[in-house]
Enzyme design. Structure first.
Site, PDB file in Angstrom:
ATOM      1  N   ARG A  83       9.795   3.837 -67.214  1.00  0.00           N
ATOM      2  CA  ARG A  83      11.018   4.641 -67.137  1.00  0.00           C
ATOM      3  C   ARG A  83      10.908   5.795 -68.107  1.00  0.00           C
ATOM      4  O   ARG A  83      10.367   5.646 -69.198  1.00  0.00           O
ATOM      5  CB  ARG A  83      12.245   3.821 -67.520  1.00  0.00           C
ATOM      6  CG  ARG A  83      12.620   2.796 -66.491  1.00  0.00           C
ATOM      7  CD  ARG A  83      13.876   2.070 -66.918  1.00  0.00           C
ATOM      8  NE  ARG A  83      14.063   0.879 -66.096  1.00  0.00           N
ATOM      9  CZ  ARG A  83      14.796  -0.151 -66.448  1.00  0.00           C
ATOM     10  NH1 ARG A  83      15.395  -0.173 -67.626  1.00  0.00           N
ATOM     11  NH2 ARG A  83      14.923  -1.175 -65.656  1.00  0.00           N
TER      12      ARG A  83
ATOM     13  N   ASN B 110       2.732   3.107 -48.820  1.00  0.00           N
ATOM     14  CA  ASN B 110       1.499   2.562 -48.241  1.00  0.00           C
ATOM     15  C   ASN B 110       0.586   3.636 -47.661  1.00  0.00           C
ATOM     16  O   ASN B 110      -0.536   3.350 -47.294  1.00  0.00           O
ATOM     17  CB  ASN B 110       1.832   1.530 -47.157  1.00  0.00           C
ATOM     18  CG  ASN B 110       2.670   2.118 -46.039  1.00  0.00           C
ATOM     19  OD1 ASN B 110       3.473   3.039 -46.270  1.00  0.00           O
ATOM     20  ND2 ASN B 110       2.515   1.605 -44.849  1.00  0.00           N
TER      21      ASN B 110
ATOM     22  N   ARG C  30       9.063  -4.242 -37.436  1.00  0.00           N
ATOM     23  CA  ARG C  30       8.057  -3.608 -36.581  1.00  0.00           C
ATOM     24  C   ARG C  30       6.861  -4.547 -36.397  1.00  0.00           C
ATOM     25  O   ARG C  30       6.737  -5.559 -37.096  1.00  0.00           O
ATOM     26  CB  ARG C  30       7.668  -2.255 -37.178  1.00  0.00           C
ATOM     27  CG  ARG C  30       8.808  -1.236 -37.071  1.00  0.00           C
ATOM     28  CD  ARG C  30       8.547  -0.005 -37.908  1.00  0.00           C
ATOM     29  NE  ARG C  30       7.227   0.543 -37.639  1.00  0.00           N
ATOM     30  CZ  ARG C  30       6.543   1.317 -38.481  1.00  0.00           C
ATOM     31  NH1 ARG C  30       7.064   1.632 -39.668  1.00  0.00           N
ATOM     32  NH2 ARG C  30       5.362   1.764 -38.165  1.00  0.00           N
TER      33      ARG C  30
ATOM     34  N   ARG D  29      11.046   7.207  -1.209  1.00  0.00           N
ATOM     35  CA  ARG D  29      12.473   7.329  -1.551  1.00  0.00           C
ATOM     36  C   ARG D  29      12.778   6.987  -3.014  1.00  0.00           C
ATOM     37  O   ARG D  29      13.867   7.232  -3.503  1.00  0.00           O
ATOM     38  CB  ARG D  29      13.308   6.433  -0.617  1.00  0.00           C
ATOM     39  CG  ARG D  29      13.524   7.058   0.744  1.00  0.00           C
ATOM     40  CD  ARG D  29      14.160   6.087   1.714  1.00  0.00           C
ATOM     41  NE  ARG D  29      13.190   5.080   2.182  1.00  0.00           N
ATOM     42  CZ  ARG D  29      13.508   4.027   2.918  1.00  0.00           C
ATOM     43  NH1 ARG D  29      14.778   3.793   3.252  1.00  0.00           N
ATOM     44  NH2 ARG D  29      12.589   3.174   3.315  1.00  0.00           N
TER      45      ARG D  29
ATOM     46  N   GLU E 146      11.853  -1.943  16.563  1.00  0.00           N
ATOM     47  CA  GLU E 146      12.187  -1.171  15.360  1.00  0.00           C
ATOM     48  C   GLU E 146      13.416  -0.291  15.612  1.00  0.00           C
ATOM     49  O   GLU E 146      13.684   0.117  16.745  1.00  0.00           O
ATOM     50  CB  GLU E 146      10.992  -0.295  14.952  1.00  0.00           C
ATOM     51  CG  GLU E 146       9.821  -1.085  14.419  1.00  0.00           C
ATOM     52  CD  GLU E 146      10.217  -1.993  13.267  1.00  0.00           C
ATOM     53  OE1 GLU E 146      10.636  -1.488  12.221  1.00  0.00           O
ATOM     54  OE2 GLU E 146      10.128  -3.230  13.426  1.00  0.00           O
TER      55      GLU E 146
ATOM     56  N   ALA F 154       0.813  -1.215   0.000  1.00  0.00           N
ATOM     57  CA  ALA F 154       0.000   0.000   0.000  1.00  0.00           C
ATOM     58  C   ALA F 154       0.845   1.263   0.000  1.00  0.00           C
ATOM     59  O   ALA F 154       0.380   2.331  -0.393  1.00  0.00           O
ATOM     60  CB  ALA F 154      -0.947   0.000   1.193  1.00  0.00           C
TER      61      ALA F 154
ATOM     62  N   ASP G  92       8.059  -5.185  -1.745  1.00  0.00           N
ATOM     63  CA  ASP G  92       9.342  -4.615  -2.191  1.00  0.00           C
ATOM     64  C   ASP G  92      10.536  -5.523  -1.908  1.00  0.00           C
ATOM     65  O   ASP G  92      11.654  -5.053  -1.781  1.00  0.00           O
ATOM     66  CB  ASP G  92       9.544  -3.226  -1.576  1.00  0.00           C
ATOM     67  CG  ASP G  92       9.638  -3.259  -0.056  1.00  0.00           C
ATOM     68  OD1 ASP G  92       9.449  -4.340   0.528  1.00  0.00           O
ATOM     69  OD2 ASP G  92       9.906  -2.200   0.536  1.00  0.00           O
TER      70      ASP G  92
HETATM   71  C1  UD1 Z   1       9.437  -3.333   8.292  1.00  0.00           C
HETATM   72  C2  UD1 Z   1       9.461  -3.969   9.675  1.00  0.00           C
HETATM   73  C3  UD1 Z   1      10.908  -4.140  10.108  1.00  0.00           C
HETATM   74  C4  UD1 Z   1      11.659  -4.972   9.086  1.00  0.00           C
HETATM   75  C5  UD1 Z   1      11.530  -4.357   7.690  1.00  0.00           C
HETATM   76  C6  UD1 Z   1      12.103  -5.313   6.656  1.00  0.00           C
HETATM   77  C7  UD1 Z   1       7.464  -3.215  10.841  1.00  0.00           C
HETATM   78  C8  UD1 Z   1       6.913  -2.306  11.854  1.00  0.00           C
HETATM   79  N1  UD1 Z   1       8.763  -3.154  10.618  1.00  0.00           N
HETATM   80  O1  UD1 Z   1      10.002  -2.035   8.430  1.00  0.00           O
HETATM   81  O2  UD1 Z   1      10.971  -4.795  11.369  1.00  0.00           O
HETATM   82  O3  UD1 Z   1      13.017  -5.085   9.466  1.00  0.00           O
HETATM   83  O4  UD1 Z   1      10.142  -4.136   7.356  1.00  0.00           O
HETATM   84  O5  UD1 Z   1      12.143  -4.717   5.393  1.00  0.00           O
HETATM   85  O6  UD1 Z   1       6.725  -3.993  10.276  1.00  0.00           O
HETATM   86  N2  UD1 Z   1       3.020  -1.039   4.128  1.00  0.00           N
HETATM   87  C9  UD1 Z   1       1.666  -0.970   3.877  1.00  0.00           C
HETATM   88  N3  UD1 Z   1       0.879  -0.218   4.677  1.00  0.00           N
HETATM   89  C10 UD1 Z   1       1.388   0.479   5.727  1.00  0.00           C
HETATM   90  C11 UD1 Z   1       2.773   0.422   5.974  1.00  0.00           C
HETATM   91  C12 UD1 Z   1       3.568  -0.352   5.169  1.00  0.00           C
HETATM   92  O7  UD1 Z   1       1.175  -1.608   2.951  1.00  0.00           O
HETATM   93  O8  UD1 Z   1       0.593   1.143   6.413  1.00  0.00           O
HETATM   94  C13 UD1 Z   1       3.856  -1.858   3.250  1.00  0.00           C
HETATM   95  C14 UD1 Z   1       4.864  -1.052   2.485  1.00  0.00           C
HETATM   96  O9  UD1 Z   1       4.325  -0.638   1.251  1.00  0.00           O
HETATM   97  C15 UD1 Z   1       5.993  -2.030   2.321  1.00  0.00           C
HETATM   98  C16 UD1 Z   1       5.884  -2.923   3.557  1.00  0.00           C
HETATM   99  O10 UD1 Z   1       4.594  -2.750   4.057  1.00  0.00           O
HETATM  100  O11 UD1 Z   1       5.839  -2.843   1.179  1.00  0.00           O
HETATM  101  C17 UD1 Z   1       6.925  -2.597   4.631  1.00  0.00           C
HETATM  102  O12 UD1 Z   1       6.702  -1.288   5.088  1.00  0.00           O
HETATM  103  P1  UD1 Z   1       7.889  -0.308   5.444  1.00  0.00           P
HETATM  104  O13 UD1 Z   1       7.302   0.984   5.871  1.00  0.00           O
HETATM  105  O14 UD1 Z   1       8.880  -0.307   4.357  1.00  0.00           O
HETATM  106  O15 UD1 Z   1       8.481  -1.032   6.732  1.00  0.00           O
HETATM  107  P2  UD1 Z   1       9.947  -0.875   7.299  1.00  0.00           P
HETATM  108  O16 UD1 Z   1      10.053   0.413   8.011  1.00  0.00           O
HETATM  109  O17 UD1 Z   1      10.915  -1.175   6.240  1.00  0.00           O
HETATM  110 CA    CA Z   2      10.961  -1.385   3.761  1.00  0.00          CA
END
Ligand code: UD1
Ligand code: CA
Length: 457
Positions: free
Chosen positions: A443, A389, A336, A16, A157, A11, A105
């Site tokens: 020609r 064409n 193409r 970044r 965290e 979501a 991701d």
């Molecule tokens: C999270 C973990 C962390 C872990 C890391 C690994 C938590 C609180 N922390 O941190 O312990 O080491 O992943 O990569 O879970 N997302 C949503 N909705 C939200 C928030 C996030 O769908 O409300 C999705 C993001 O799009 C992403 C994934 O969840 O795909 C991870 O979210 P992100 O905010 O990147 O978590 P991190 O801070 O990396």
């Molecule tokens: Ca992440």
């Protein structure tokens, strides 16, 4: 078989990436990033896969249009990973069994690793098993805190960690196996009293541990797999690793790569054994290449179907075209979309084709444009031939029968046809249909003025 579902968190916007496109839709090796963890979940045996979507939700959904195993759950506001999972669970009503939780991701995660996680989780009868990794530099990740006995106590965290906790090198990958009954109860107990004011999914670990439930952590053998893509530097790094895996798979299946590091094959491409790929080629769009083909340097092929023993020479570009066996193309040719070539066809240098069919053994060896044409077999198209064409408003077709010989520098002003076995003389502009077995010649008679240059001097 025990039932298995997955929740994929996708979501977030991916700030970044500094992009108008959300992170999980950025392509890696030819497919959107989110396709990689979805494929890993499917290969691990997950039959219901819930995508938690928010930003650009319809675009994410459309990647999987028509896939019966995919459901989407909306997370309107991104209040944290715990909140995201709660939203996803709504789409799993009535499901009993194990849930894999993945992030959109982490494209490098392999299904083998998920299978190992799942096997461990089931053997140990755990309610929650988290995949972890030991990193030299754990900065940014959640840390796995174990008690004196070595059991997992909680995850903390980065932003909430004390200096002692920060020193821990075992990190949370964000990939978990959970029993859905535990998950449904536990998710309601998560609060947002933390440094980020978010609902942390990771709090479930502490919740399970406090209830005395079996909660485990399995360190992965290969830390590379859990790498999350957060910016474009990591995007390029992940792409490099995935491409290397793809190329290795083809090499082990009998394809020769002169230089795998500079050969770019997208996911979904099929290549037959004994084909040879030279440096700089880029092949994508679910292209199928037969066996024994040679693809020379800097060739780009997108969405094509190529038979066996074809030779695509340097710097040619082929798009949405179909080639039978033993076809030669290039160097520097451009096929193409809609180009369909029969066996033993030869397309030479600086030839451009579009929406044409060409029968067995026909040739266009040099400097030619063939568009909207139906060309029979055993036809010779001379150097510099052009199908005219387009009249500025509409496109028109050119029909050329079998065994026709078109001389050099011929213009075929469409709509026009040349009957079978006819010969069009060099320099002719064909404006009306040529009957079969004929000679067509247009020609301007040549005039020689002898001594003309001497008088001018
Ligand atoms: C999270 C973990 C962390 C872990 C890391 C690994 C938590 C609180 N922390 O941190 O312990 O080491 O992943 O990569 O879970 N997302 C949503 N909705 C939200 C928030 C996030 O769908 O409300 C999705 C993001 O799009 C992403 C994934 O969840 O795909 C991870 O979210 P992100 O905010 O990147 O978590 P991190 O801070 O990396
Ligand atoms: Ca992440």
């Amino acid at each position: 078989m025990e039932s298995l579902a997955s929740l994929l968190l996708a979501a977030g916007k991916g700030t970044r990436m500094k992009s108008g496109l959300i992170k999980v839709l950025h392509p890696i090796a030819g497919v959107p990033m989110i396709s990689w963890p979805v494929a890993a979940a499917r290969d691990a045996g997950s039959t219901t896969n819930v995508l938690v979507v928010g930003h650009q939700a319809t675009a994410v959904q459309s990647v999987f249009r028509g896939a019966a195993d995919i459901r989407c759950a909306m997370q309107e506001e991104q209040l944290g990973t715990g909140h995201a999972v709660a939203c996803g669970l709504d789409a799993l009503e009535g499901f009993h069994g194990t849930v894999l939780i993945l992030c959109g991701d982490t494209p490098l995660l392999r299904s083998e690793t998920l299978q190992a996680l799942l096997a461990f989780h089931r053997e140990q009868r755990a309610v929650l098993t988290v995949l972890t990794a030991l990193l030299d530099n754990p900065f940014g990740y959640g840390r796995v805190i174990r008690d004196q006995a070595g059991s997992v106590a909680r995850i903390v965290e980065q932003k909430d960690a004390t200096p002692d906790e920060e020193a821990v090198c075992e990190v949370n990958s964000g990939i978990y196996c959970m029993e859905v009954d535990f998950l449904r109860g536990g998710i309601r107990q998560i609060g947002n009293d933390n440094a980020q004011g978010e609902y942390y999914l990771t709090d479930l670990v502490g919740i399970a541990a406090r209830q005395g439930l079996t909660c485990l952590a399995l360190p992965t053998a290969d830390a590379e797999e859990i790498m999350g893509v957060n910016d474009r530097v990591q995007l390029a790094e992940a792409a490099r690793i995935l491409r290397r895996r793809i190329n290795q798979r083809h090499m082990l299946a009998g394809v020769t790569f002169i230089d795998p590091e500079t050969t770019y094959i997208d996911e979904g491409v099929t290549i037959g054994a004994d084909s040879v790929l030279h440096p700089g080629c880029q092949i994508g769009g679910a292209t199928i290449i037969g066996s024994g083909c040679e693809i020379e340097q800097n060739v780009t092929i997108t969405s094509c179907r190529i038979g066996n023993d074809c030779h695509i020479k340097a710097a040619s570009v082929l798009e949405a075209s179909e080639l039978a066996d033993d076809v030669a193309v290039g160097p520097m040719a451009h096929l193409r979309p809609g180009t369909v070539l029969g066996t033993h066809v030869k397309i030479g240098n600086f030839v451009e084709t579009k929406k044409i069919t060409m029968g067995k053994g026909s040739k266009a060896s040099h400097l030619t444009y063939l568009g909207d044409a139906e060309i029979g077999s055993n036809v010779n198209i001379g150097c510099g031939t052009i199908t005219c064409n387009y009249d500025g408003v509409n496109k028109h077709r050119t029909l050329i029968g079998d065994d026709v010989f078109i001389g050099s520098d011929v213009q075929l002003v469409a709509p026009v046809s040349v009957g079978r076995n006819s010969l069009v003389a060099a320099g002719t502009t064909v404006t009306s249909n040529v009957p079969p077995d004929s000679l067509a010649l247009s020609r301007v008679p040549q005039l020689n003025k002898e001594g003309w240059r001497l008088k001018k001097r």
